[in-house]
Design a protein around this motif. Structure first.
Motif, PDB file in Angstrom:
ATOM      1  N   LEU A   1       0.685  -1.137   0.041  1.00  0.00           N
ATOM      2  CA  LEU A   1      -0.020   0.119   0.069  1.00  0.00           C
ATOM      3  C   LEU A   1       0.855   1.249  -0.036  1.00  0.00           C
ATOM      4  O   LEU A   1       0.674   2.231  -0.517  1.00  0.00           O
ATOM      5  N   LEU A   2       1.995   1.264   0.740  1.00  0.00           N
ATOM      6  CA  LEU A   2       2.734   2.365   0.819  1.00  0.00           C
ATOM      7  C   LEU A   2       3.420   2.424  -0.908  1.00  0.00           C
ATOM      8  O   LEU A   2       3.789   3.858  -0.981  1.00  0.00           O
ATOM      9  N   SER A   3       3.903   1.732  -1.117  1.00  0.00           N
ATOM     10  CA  SER A   3       4.327   1.743  -2.515  1.00  0.00           C
ATOM     11  C   SER A   3       3.616   2.347  -3.552  1.00  0.00           C
ATOM     12  O   SER A   3       3.726   2.937  -4.202  1.00  0.00           O
ATOM     13  N   CYS A   4       2.125   1.656  -3.340  1.00  0.00           N
ATOM     14  CA  CYS A   4       1.253   2.297  -4.011  1.00  0.00           C
ATOM     15  C   CYS A   4       1.005   3.668  -4.113  1.00  0.00           C
ATOM     16  O   CYS A   4       0.636   4.385  -5.111  1.00  0.00           O
ATOM     17  N   LEU A   5       0.885   4.239  -2.899  1.00  0.00           N
ATOM     18  CA  LEU A   5       0.773   5.695  -2.462  1.00  0.00           C
ATOM     19  C   LEU A   5       1.916   6.334  -3.092  1.00  0.00           C
ATOM     20  O   LEU A   5       1.605   7.534  -3.656  1.00  0.00           O
ATOM     21  N   TYR A   6       3.165   6.031  -3.068  1.00  0.00           N
ATOM     22  CA  TYR A   6       4.410   6.424  -3.818  1.00  0.00           C
ATOM     23  C   TYR A   6       4.179   6.863  -5.018  1.00  0.00           C
ATOM     24  O   TYR A   6       4.632   7.712  -5.695  1.00  0.00           O
ATOM     25  N   LEU A   7       3.635   5.672  -5.664  1.00  0.00           N
ATOM     26  CA  LEU A   7       3.564   5.886  -7.161  1.00  0.00           C
ATOM     27  C   LEU A   7       2.555   6.827  -7.589  1.00  0.00           C
ATOM     28  O   LEU A   7       2.743   7.488  -8.811  1.00  0.00           O
ATOM     29  N   LEU A   8       1.320   6.854  -6.744  1.00  0.00           N
ATOM     30  CA  LEU A   8       0.238   7.880  -6.977  1.00  0.00           C
ATOM     31  C   LEU A   8       0.946   9.196  -6.969  1.00  0.00           C
ATOM     32  O   LEU A   8       0.522   9.854  -7.682  1.00  0.00           O
ATOM     33  N   LEU A   9       1.708   9.309  -5.829  1.00  0.00           N
ATOM     34  CA  LEU A   9       2.050  10.722  -5.561  1.00  0.00           C
ATOM     35  C   LEU A   9       3.319  11.111  -6.775  1.00  0.00           C
ATOM     36  O   LEU A   9       3.424  12.465  -7.163  1.00  0.00           O
ATOM     37  N   ALA A  10       3.908  10.032  -7.199  1.00  0.00           N
ATOM     38  CA  ALA A  10       4.843  10.281  -8.355  1.00  0.00           C
ATOM     39  C   ALA A  10       3.975  10.244  -9.728  1.00  0.00           C
ATOM     40  O   ALA A  10       4.602  10.353 -10.763  1.00  0.00           O
ATOM     41  N   ARG A  11       2.850  10.331  -9.678  1.00  0.00           N
ATOM     42  CA  ARG A  11       1.872  10.480 -10.742  1.00  0.00           C
ATOM     43  C   ARG A  11       2.068   9.157 -11.922  1.00  0.00           C
ATOM     44  O   ARG A  11       2.337   9.228 -13.051  1.00  0.00           O
ATOM     45  N   ARG A  12       2.368   7.824 -11.389  1.00  0.00           N
ATOM     46  CA  ARG A  12       2.253   6.736 -11.964  1.00  0.00           C
ATOM     47  C   ARG A  12       1.085   5.840 -11.560  1.00  0.00           C
ATOM     48  O   ARG A  12       1.222   4.954 -11.140  1.00  0.00           O
ATOM     49  N   ARG A  13       0.008   6.388 -11.829  1.00  0.00           N
ATOM     50  CA  ARG A  13      -1.142   5.655 -11.408  1.00  0.00           C
ATOM     51  C   ARG A  13      -1.258   4.386 -11.951  1.00  0.00           C
ATOM     52  O   ARG A  13      -1.875   3.236 -11.358  1.00  0.00           O
ATOM     53  N   ASP A  14      -0.815   4.247 -13.354  1.00  0.00           N
ATOM     54  CA  ASP A  14      -0.923   3.018 -14.083  1.00  0.00           C
ATOM     55  C   ASP A  14      -0.307   2.119 -13.402  1.00  0.00           C
ATOM     56  O   ASP A  14      -0.488   0.862 -13.246  1.00  0.00           O
ATOM     57  N   VAL A  15       0.920   2.295 -13.135  1.00  0.00           N
ATOM     58  CA  VAL A  15       1.867   1.419 -12.420  1.00  0.00           C
ATOM     59  C   VAL A  15       1.388   0.972 -11.011  1.00  0.00           C
ATOM     60  O   VAL A  15       1.237  -0.181 -10.421  1.00  0.00           O
ATOM     61  N   ALA A  16       0.737   1.986 -10.275  1.00  0.00           N
ATOM     62  CA  ALA A  16       0.280   1.708  -8.970  1.00  0.00           C
ATOM     63  C   ALA A  16      -0.897   0.598  -8.910  1.00  0.00           C
ATOM     64  O   ALA A  16      -1.069  -0.384  -8.164  1.00  0.00           O
ATOM     65  N   ILE A  17      -1.927   0.855  -9.916  1.00  0.00           N
ATOM     66  CA  ILE A  17      -2.837  -0.206 -10.029  1.00  0.00           C
ATOM     67  C   ILE A  17      -2.294  -1.588 -10.542  1.00  0.00           C
ATOM     68  O   ILE A  17      -2.607  -2.615  -9.945  1.00  0.00           O
ATOM     69  N   PHE A  18      -1.527  -1.575 -11.459  1.00  0.00           N
ATOM     70  CA  PHE A  18      -0.915  -2.968 -11.824  1.00  0.00           C
ATOM     71  C   PHE A  18      -0.007  -3.631 -10.723  1.00  0.00           C
ATOM     72  O   PHE A  18      -0.305  -4.887 -10.496  1.00  0.00           O
ATOM     73  N   MET A  19       0.513  -2.779  -9.912  1.00  0.00           N
ATOM     74  CA  MET A  19       1.489  -3.344  -9.052  1.00  0.00           C
ATOM     75  C   MET A  19       0.303  -3.966  -7.819  1.00  0.00           C
ATOM     76  O   MET A  19       0.543  -5.222  -7.536  1.00  0.00           O
ATOM     77  N   LEU A  20      -0.912  -3.556  -7.790  1.00  0.00           N
ATOM     78  CA  LEU A  20      -1.915  -3.825  -6.629  1.00  0.00           C
ATOM     79  C   LEU A  20      -2.348  -5.309  -7.108  1.00  0.00           C
ATOM     80  O   LEU A  20      -2.560  -6.066  -6.343  1.00  0.00           O
ATOM     81  N   ILE A  21      -2.776  -5.097  -8.307  1.00  0.00           N
ATOM     82  CA  ILE A  21      -3.367  -6.316  -9.176  1.00  0.00           C
ATOM     83  C   ILE A  21      -2.381  -7.421  -9.060  1.00  0.00           C
ATOM     84  O   ILE A  21      -2.590  -8.680  -8.675  1.00  0.00           O
ATOM     85  N   SER A  22      -1.190  -7.176  -9.275  1.00  0.00           N
ATOM     86  CA  SER A  22      -0.134  -8.192  -9.384  1.00  0.00           C
ATOM     87  C   SER A  22       0.215  -8.903  -8.027  1.00  0.00           C
ATOM     88  O   SER A  22       0.063 -10.270  -7.797  1.00  0.00           O
ATOM     89  N   VAL A  23       0.247  -7.980  -6.907  1.00  0.00           N
ATOM     90  CA  VAL A  23       0.521  -8.417  -5.751  1.00  0.00           C
ATOM     91  C   VAL A  23      -0.663  -9.406  -5.208  1.00  0.00           C
ATOM     92  O   VAL A  23      -0.536 -10.719  -4.636  1.00  0.00           O
ATOM     93  N   ALA A  24      -1.868  -8.953  -5.364  1.00  0.00           N
ATOM     94  CA  ALA A  24      -3.103  -9.688  -4.969  1.00  0.00           C
ATOM     95  C   ALA A  24      -3.350 -11.016  -5.835  1.00  0.00           C
ATOM     96  O   ALA A  24      -3.730 -11.895  -5.371  1.00  0.00           O
ATOM     97  N   GLY A  25      -2.876 -11.032  -7.159  1.00  0.00           N
ATOM     98  CA  GLY A  25      -2.793 -11.946  -8.039  1.00  0.00           C
ATOM     99  C   GLY A  25      -2.048 -13.224  -7.296  1.00  0.00           C
ATOM    100  O   GLY A  25      -2.335 -14.393  -7.336  1.00  0.00           O
ATOM    101  N   GLY A  26      -0.819 -12.783  -6.993  1.00  0.00           N
ATOM    102  CA  GLY A  26       0.314 -13.653  -6.480  1.00  0.00           C
ATOM    103  C   GLY A  26      -0.241 -14.369  -4.959  1.00  0.00           C
ATOM    104  O   GLY A  26      -0.032 -15.525  -4.832  1.00  0.00           O
ATOM    105  N   TYR A  27      -0.826 -13.501  -4.359  1.00  0.00           N
ATOM    106  CA  TYR A  27      -1.341 -14.103  -2.969  1.00  0.00           C
ATOM    107  C   TYR A  27      -2.546 -15.149  -3.224  1.00  0.00           C
ATOM    108  O   TYR A  27      -2.528 -16.136  -2.787  1.00  0.00           O
ATOM    109  N   ALA A  28      -3.356 -14.877  -4.292  1.00  0.00           N
ATOM    110  CA  ALA A  28      -4.302 -15.898  -4.798  1.00  0.00           C
ATOM    111  C   ALA A  28      -3.599 -17.110  -5.160  1.00  0.00           C
ATOM    112  O   ALA A  28      -4.153 -18.301  -4.967  1.00  0.00           O
ATOM    113  N   VAL A  29      -2.539 -17.008  -6.026  1.00  0.00           N
ATOM    114  CA  VAL A  29      -2.031 -18.383  -6.594  1.00  0.00           C
ATOM    115  C   VAL A  29      -1.176 -18.988  -5.407  1.00  0.00           C
ATOM    116  O   VAL A  29      -1.277 -20.142  -5.408  1.00  0.00           O
TER     117      VAL A  29
END
Length: 239
Positions: free
Chosen positions: A94-122
């Motif tokens: 969550l902190l990494s996603c917040l950093y990316l949002l502040l850095a105006r990399r919203r696309d990377v933040a969303i992709f990161m969140l989906i990637s990590v959540a997908g890994g947890y499910a796997v």
């Protein structure tokens, strides 16, 4: 001659691929083969003796509840293993996603969140599918309640740290900072996995399987990100 005509389009396509793409595909294929092979060996019981020997070598012969080494080592590894827990990994994500949002990399933040959540499910699906019990040859130094293979701490650390490291590295302006991000992610993944074996809650092959599956997922996410996410213009300033 006919075989060459059929194979030529495939060879032409491969020759046009970037080196990074070929390396990624080779890594994914090799890692998947290793993971499937490891699962087969575990189910047949071929790794059991080696797993037990390693766990026993980390304990005092006269008292298996006591780990080898100084008292501070067990305390340190008990702290380190928390770095692979769901709570800590969720906070870091969550902190990494917040950093990316502040850095105006919203696309990377969303992709990161989906990637990590997908890994947890796997990870959860693999545990249920393989259903390997926890080791009982030595006393556990921390409380555990779920299944053993793959190590959730090892896999989720690899999924989270390697995925975050790779995606954050893409947002860094220099090669040195990108390499630091990846190196730090690998280091954290390794020490978390080692701590699980030392504490007696996982077989070494559980951790190896977790590293393998987590690295595969992280590499797959990096590959997709490389193909779909736009690089920041500042990334080209230093090569």
């Amino acid at each position: 001659m006919q075989f060459r005509r059929l194979a030529q389009p495939v060879l032409d396509r491969v020759s046009r691929m970037e080196a990074a793409t070929l390396f990624t595909l080779a890594f994914l294929a090799g890692g998947l083969f290793l993971f499937v092979k490891l699962v087969g060996e575990i189910r047949e019981g071929d790794t059991h003796a080696l797993d037990d020997d390693i766990l026993l070598s980390l304990r005092h012969v006269d008292d298996l509840s006591l780990p080898i080494g100084p008292a501070w080592l067990a305390h340190a590894l008990n702290d380190i293993t928390s770095l692979g827990g769901v709570t800590v990994l969720s906070i870091i994500t969550l902190l990494s996603c917040l950093y990316l949002l502040l850095a105006r990399r919203r696309d990377v933040a969303i992709f990161m969140l989906i990637s990590v959540a997908g890994g947890y499910a796997v990870s959860a699906l693999l545990k249920l599918g393989i259903a390997r019990p926890r080791p009982d040859i030595v006393p556990h130094l921390v409380d555990v309640h779920d299944l053993s293979f793959p190590s959730g701490h090892a896999m989720l650390s690899a999924v989270t740290y390697l995925t975050i490291g790779a995606l954050l590295a893409r947002a860094q302006p220099t090669r040195a900072t990108r390499l630091f991000m990846i190196g730090a992610a690998i280091f954290l993944t390794l020490i978390v996995g080692i701590s699980r074996v030392f504490l007696g809650v996982h077989y070494p092959t559980d951790v190896l399987g977790g590293w393998c599956a987590g690295a595969l997922w992280a590499m797959l996410c990096w590959f997709v990100a490389r193909k779909t996410l736009q690089r920041p213009a500042s990334e080209e300033t230093e090569r």
